[in-house]
Design a protein around this motif. Structure first.
Motif, PDB file in Angstrom:
ATOM      1  N   ARG A 106       0.827  -1.212   0.000  1.00  0.00           N
ATOM      2  CA  ARG A 106       0.000   0.000   0.000  1.00  0.00           C
ATOM      3  C   ARG A 106       0.860   1.261   0.000  1.00  0.00           C
ATOM      4  O   ARG A 106       0.450   2.291  -0.517  1.00  0.00           O
ATOM      5  CB  ARG A 106      -0.959  -0.009   1.190  1.00  0.00           C
ATOM      6  N   VAL A 107       2.056   1.151   0.563  1.00  0.00           N
ATOM      7  CA  VAL A 107       2.970   2.291   0.491  1.00  0.00           C
ATOM      8  C   VAL A 107       3.388   2.498  -0.957  1.00  0.00           C
ATOM      9  O   VAL A 107       3.366   3.624  -1.476  1.00  0.00           O
ATOM     10  CB  VAL A 107       4.214   2.066   1.382  1.00  0.00           C
ATOM     11  N   GLU A 108       3.719   1.372  -1.622  1.00  0.00           N
ATOM     12  CA  GLU A 108       4.138   1.465  -3.024  1.00  0.00           C
ATOM     13  C   GLU A 108       3.032   2.043  -3.895  1.00  0.00           C
ATOM     14  O   GLU A 108       3.285   2.795  -4.830  1.00  0.00           O
ATOM     15  CB  GLU A 108       4.535   0.073  -3.550  1.00  0.00           C
ATOM     16  N   ALA A 109       1.806   1.685  -3.562  1.00  0.00           N
ATOM     17  CA  ALA A 109       0.666   2.192  -4.335  1.00  0.00           C
ATOM     18  C   ALA A 109       0.330   3.640  -3.983  1.00  0.00           C
ATOM     19  O   ALA A 109      -0.592   4.218  -4.541  1.00  0.00           O
ATOM     20  CB  ALA A 109      -0.548   1.294  -4.083  1.00  0.00           C
ATOM     21  N   GLY A 110       1.077   4.194  -3.037  1.00  0.00           N
ATOM     22  CA  GLY A 110       0.838   5.591  -2.659  1.00  0.00           C
ATOM     23  C   GLY A 110      -0.364   5.773  -1.751  1.00  0.00           C
ATOM     24  O   GLY A 110      -0.830   6.890  -1.536  1.00  0.00           O
ATOM     25  N   GLU A 111      -0.860   4.676  -1.181  1.00  0.00           N
ATOM     26  CA  GLU A 111      -2.032   4.785  -0.308  1.00  0.00           C
ATOM     27  C   GLU A 111      -1.648   5.017   1.151  1.00  0.00           C
ATOM     28  O   GLU A 111      -2.501   5.313   1.984  1.00  0.00           O
ATOM     29  CB  GLU A 111      -2.868   3.504  -0.389  1.00  0.00           C
ATOM     30  N   LEU A 140       1.701   6.419   3.917  1.00  0.00           N
ATOM     31  CA  LEU A 140       2.985   7.100   4.044  1.00  0.00           C
ATOM     32  C   LEU A 140       4.100   6.065   4.160  1.00  0.00           C
ATOM     33  O   LEU A 140       3.892   4.982   4.692  1.00  0.00           O
ATOM     34  CB  LEU A 140       2.983   7.981   5.298  1.00  0.00           C
ATOM     35  N   SER A 141       5.270   6.417   3.657  1.00  0.00           N
ATOM     36  CA  SER A 141       6.413   5.515   3.771  1.00  0.00           C
ATOM     37  C   SER A 141       7.128   5.751   5.097  1.00  0.00           C
ATOM     38  O   SER A 141       6.882   6.748   5.790  1.00  0.00           O
ATOM     39  CB  SER A 141       7.391   5.767   2.627  1.00  0.00           C
ATOM     40  N   VAL A 142       8.017   4.828   5.445  1.00  0.00           N
ATOM     41  CA  VAL A 142       8.827   4.997   6.653  1.00  0.00           C
ATOM     42  C   VAL A 142       9.543   6.347   6.615  1.00  0.00           C
ATOM     43  O   VAL A 142       9.554   7.092   7.595  1.00  0.00           O
ATOM     44  CB  VAL A 142       9.886   3.874   6.756  1.00  0.00           C
ATOM     45  N   ALA A 143      10.129   6.663   5.448  1.00  0.00           N
ATOM     46  CA  ALA A 143      10.888   7.913   5.327  1.00  0.00           C
ATOM     47  C   ALA A 143       9.988   9.130   5.552  1.00  0.00           C
ATOM     48  O   ALA A 143      10.385  10.088   6.216  1.00  0.00           O
ATOM     49  CB  ALA A 143      11.548   7.987   3.959  1.00  0.00           C
ATOM     50  N   HIS A 188      16.532  -2.521   9.766  1.00  0.00           N
ATOM     51  CA  HIS A 188      15.079  -2.657   9.749  1.00  0.00           C
ATOM     52  C   HIS A 188      14.653  -3.650   8.671  1.00  0.00           C
ATOM     53  O   HIS A 188      15.184  -3.655   7.579  1.00  0.00           O
ATOM     54  CB  HIS A 188      14.428  -1.293   9.514  1.00  0.00           C
ATOM     55  N   ARG A 189      13.682  -4.499   9.031  1.00  0.00           N
ATOM     56  CA  ARG A 189      13.211  -5.522   8.082  1.00  0.00           C
ATOM     57  C   ARG A 189      11.747  -5.263   7.719  1.00  0.00           C
ATOM     58  O   ARG A 189      11.102  -4.411   8.291  1.00  0.00           O
ATOM     59  CB  ARG A 189      13.296  -6.904   8.734  1.00  0.00           C
ATOM     60  N   PHE A 190      11.275  -6.026   6.803  1.00  0.00           N
ATOM     61  CA  PHE A 190       9.851  -6.017   6.393  1.00  0.00           C
ATOM     62  C   PHE A 190       9.397  -4.674   5.814  1.00  0.00           C
ATOM     63  O   PHE A 190       8.246  -4.277   5.964  1.00  0.00           O
ATOM     64  CB  PHE A 190       8.943  -6.414   7.572  1.00  0.00           C
ATOM     65  N   LEU A 191      10.338  -3.970   5.187  1.00  0.00           N
ATOM     66  CA  LEU A 191       9.979  -2.675   4.609  1.00  0.00           C
ATOM     67  C   LEU A 191       9.569  -2.798   3.141  1.00  0.00           C
ATOM     68  O   LEU A 191       8.985  -1.877   2.582  1.00  0.00           O
ATOM     69  CB  LEU A 191      11.152  -1.686   4.698  1.00  0.00           C
ATOM     70  N   GLN A 192       9.945  -3.906   2.524  1.00  0.00           N
ATOM     71  CA  GLN A 192       9.676  -4.064   1.089  1.00  0.00           C
ATOM     72  C   GLN A 192       8.511  -5.026   0.874  1.00  0.00           C
ATOM     73  O   GLN A 192       8.215  -5.853   1.729  1.00  0.00           O
ATOM     74  CB  GLN A 192      10.914  -4.626   0.365  1.00  0.00           C
ATOM     75  N   VAL A 193       7.913  -4.914  -0.295  1.00  0.00           N
ATOM     76  CA  VAL A 193       6.883  -5.879  -0.673  1.00  0.00           C
ATOM     77  C   VAL A 193       7.574  -7.231  -0.830  1.00  0.00           C
ATOM     78  O   VAL A 193       8.595  -7.321  -1.504  1.00  0.00           O
ATOM     79  CB  VAL A 193       6.241  -5.481  -2.022  1.00  0.00           C
ATOM     80  N   PRO A 194       7.043  -8.263  -0.140  1.00  0.00           N
ATOM     81  CA  PRO A 194       7.684  -9.575  -0.258  1.00  0.00           C
ATOM     82  C   PRO A 194       7.736 -10.007  -1.715  1.00  0.00           C
ATOM     83  O   PRO A 194       6.753  -9.851  -2.452  1.00  0.00           O
ATOM     84  CB  PRO A 194       6.775 -10.494   0.560  1.00  0.00           C
ATOM     85  N   LYS A 195       8.916 -10.543  -2.119  1.00  0.00           N
ATOM     86  CA  LYS A 195       9.050 -10.979  -3.513  1.00  0.00           C
ATOM     87  C   LYS A 195       8.144 -12.185  -3.736  1.00  0.00           C
ATOM     88  O   LYS A 195       8.059 -13.090  -2.915  1.00  0.00           O
ATOM     89  CB  LYS A 195      10.509 -11.381  -3.776  1.00  0.00           C
ATOM     90  N   LYS A 196       7.455 -12.157  -4.858  1.00  0.00           N
ATOM     91  CA  LYS A 196       6.565 -13.279  -5.130  1.00  0.00           C
ATOM     92  C   LYS A 196       7.366 -14.460  -5.655  1.00  0.00           C
ATOM     93  O   LYS A 196       8.330 -14.290  -6.385  1.00  0.00           O
ATOM     94  CB  LYS A 196       5.522 -12.878  -6.167  1.00  0.00           C
ATOM     95  N   GLY A 197       6.946 -15.654  -5.282  1.00  0.00           N
ATOM     96  CA  GLY A 197       7.584 -16.864  -5.799  1.00  0.00           C
ATOM     97  C   GLY A 197       7.250 -17.028  -7.271  1.00  0.00           C
ATOM     98  O   GLY A 197       6.353 -16.363  -7.813  1.00  0.00           O
ATOM     99  N   PHE A 198       7.990 -17.939  -7.930  1.00  0.00           N
ATOM    100  CA  PHE A 198       7.829 -18.129  -9.362  1.00  0.00           C
ATOM    101  C   PHE A 198       6.379 -18.470  -9.749  1.00  0.00           C
ATOM    102  O   PHE A 198       5.781 -17.864 -10.620  1.00  0.00           O
ATOM    103  CB  PHE A 198       8.778 -19.246  -9.827  1.00  0.00           C
TER     104      PHE A 198
END
Ligand SMILES: Nc1ncnc2c1ncn2[C@@H]1O[C@H](COP(=O)(O)OP(=O)(O)OP(=O)(O)O)[C@@H](O)[C@H]1O
Ligand SMILES: [Mg+2]
Lengths: 269, 245
Positions: free
Chosen positions: A185-190, A192-195, A251-261
């Motif tokens: 949701r951060v990536e989608a702009g919905e 605020l980001s951590v920064a 800090h962890r868990f800040l990125q969208v988890p990478k999807k598996g193949f």
């Protein structure tokens, strides 16, 4: 002398009680004698999340009114060594907490405990101010959205002007805990980001707790989520406890988890 | 150990001086009233020295009326300076201190190292000129922590904030405002009407800027220097935003 930590936010429902239970359990697991106090008189949530609601006989207000002593009201956690809960009463009115009464209880607890965690009610009025008044340290719990950030800013102002430390010309140690963080949701702009949040509040970041189903599961089961060592939220809380104790961790868990193949080709989440 | 009851010290204080040219009850009261109304806080209980150096020759002065008017406006007369011969007797009746005319360059004020060596135990009493004549200026207020939402900071002089001013926070000053952080809230300079007041900030993201009652809101601010270092001044009733550096 115990360190008094308030978990506070201004805005309601952002994860204060979840955080109080998790951080309290985490500190106890590290060997510190810890008590978590529910300042949310009239709601009583902490004992549910910590799974001790059936063992409540006396509460914080009973102790303040000297209807019971501390030892009668403190509930020793069944799972975790060194961990205690001082529950709030569900029935009494909010004015039952007096500053002198709270001070007397904290002083008595200070003699034997290492950490006292105060789970604040929502809002910026009397109840929240009572919970933060005696604090040495504040964990400002914030969700990545504008209204929550604004309320956290207000609470920071109150902390540094109306707490006992402020009245003595000292500062309360400030920590930002960003909870219910949802990277997609951060990536989608919905959201605020951590920064963004760090930039607006300008206080050190203690941790980022991802939005996680594990939290709901844990609170339904009455087990603090930090004990779910497999879960992302549990691990993130564990990191936050380590940082509070002075460790430097990324800090962890800040990125969208990478999807598996397979998820990628199937377009699933 | 030490049974001394007191120690004598010289000290220089800034003080308001009323330099009297002539005295008539009505016009003095009216003109003083005007001055005080411009900056009531400034004059509140302010000690004053009344100087007669520039008094038109041989003017009579009704000291009782003069002092009554001063006190009515909450000033505290402390001394009469440079009282001419023909008024000395009347001046003594006031029981205020009478002090001589200022000698310019009489600036042997605070020079501790120049004081005679105090190794000899002989008590040394140095009485220094107390009155230092200059425009009295309110001290600058310096804030080192962020001004948070819901908080308000006011300075009756200049204001320096060495941190951010959050959205929903408000900083006000009679003089200039300097903000060495992001200004997201409201900043109001020259609130007593000083049109020369200015606002300086490292990062202009303000909700509102005002100087001497003229204001601009965030929407119009975004046209220039938005989120950049800027200073704002008042030029002929309109606020000008200019880049810093
Ligand atoms: N990281 C998370 N992921 C998913 N849900 C969460 C998370 N943290 C908290 N929640 C959920 O949000 C809700 C509110 O949490 P919690 O009771 O801890 O907040 P609170 O700040 O104490 O609320 P109040 O202001 O009412 O006291 C709960 O349903 C909880 O399960
Ligand atoms: Mg709660």
């Amino acid at each position: 002398m115990a360190k008094i930590i308030v978990v506070t936010s201004g805005k309601g429902g952002v994860g204060k009680t979840t955080t109080s239970a998790a951080m309290g359990t985490g500190l106890a697991l590290q060997g510190f004698k810890t008590v978590v106090i529910d300042f949310d008189v009239g709601l009583r949530n902490l004992d549910l999340i910590m799974g001790c609601e059936r063992r409540v006989v006396y509460d914080f207000v009973n102790v303040i009114k000297q209807e019971a002593n501390l030892n009668q009201a403190l509930i020793k956690d069944k799972r975790t060594e060194n961990l205690y809960v001082l529950p709030a009463s569900q029935t009494r009115d909010k004015d039952a907490l007096t500053q002198e009464g709270v001070e007397a209880v904290l002083n008595e607890l200070s003699e034997t405990f290492d950490y006292i965690i105060c789970d604040s009610p929502a809002g910026i009025e009397k109840g929240a101010q009572m919970a933060l008044y005696f604090a040495d340290v504040a964990i400002v719990t914030t969700n990545p959205e504008v209204s929550s950030v604004r309320d956290s800013d207000r609470i920071l102002g109150i902390l540094q002007s109306k707490s006992r430390r402020a009245e003595r010309g000292e500062v309360v140690e400030e920590h930002l805990l960003l909870t219910r963080y949802n990277p997609s949701r951060v990536e989608a702009g919905e959201m605020l980001s951590v920064a963004d949040v760090e930039d607006i509040l300008a206080i050190p970041l203690l941790g980022v707790i991802p939005e996680s189903e594990a939290v709901l599961k844990a609170s339904n089961a009455g087990v603090p989520v930090i004990l779910d060592a497999e879960s992302d939220a549990g691990q993130a809380y564990d990191d936050a406890v380590q940082r509070l104790l002075g460790k430097e961790l990324e800090h962890r868990f800040l990125q969208v988890p990478k999807k598996g193949f397979f998820q990628r080709i199937l377009g699933g989440r | 150990m030490n049974d001394a009851s007191f120690q004598l010290k010289g000290s220089a204080v800034s003080i308001v001086v009323i330099e009297l040219y002539q005295f008539s009850v009505d016009s003095f009261a009216e003109q003083l009233g005007q001055k005080v109304r411009q900056a009531p806080q400034f004059f509140q209980q302010s000690p004053v020295v009344i100087s007669l150096e520039k008094l038109t020759e041989d003017q009579p002065v009704d000291f009782t009326a003069l002092l009554d008017i001063c006190r009515e406006f909450h000033l505290q007369p402390m001394a009469l300076r440079a009282v001419p011969e023909h008024l000395v007797a009347a001046a003594r009746e006031t029981h205020l201190a009478l002090i001589p005319a200022t000698q310019r360059n009489d600036t042997e004020l605070e020079t501790p190292q120049a004081e005679p060596a105090s190794s000899d135990t002989q008590p040394e009493v140095v009485v220094k000129k107390i009155v230092e004549e200059r425009l009295v200026r309110r001290p600058t207020k310096v804030i080192t922590r962020p001004v948070r939402s819901g908080q308000q900071v006011y300075s009756d002089g200049d204001l320096v904030v060495m941190a951010q001013v959050s959205a929903g926070a408000e900083v006000l000053a009679d003089g200039d405002i300097h903000i060495y952080g992001t200004l997201r809230g409201r900043a109001l300079a020259g609130v007593q009407g000083d049109t020369n007041a200015k606002i300086f900030c490292q990062n202009l993201s303000a909700e509102l800027i005002a100087i001497a009652g003229n204001f601009i809101l965030s929407d119009s601010l975004q046209e220039k220097c938005w989120q950049d270092a800027a200073y704002i001044s008042l030029e002929e009733d309109s606020l000008q935003v200019q880049p810093l550096s």
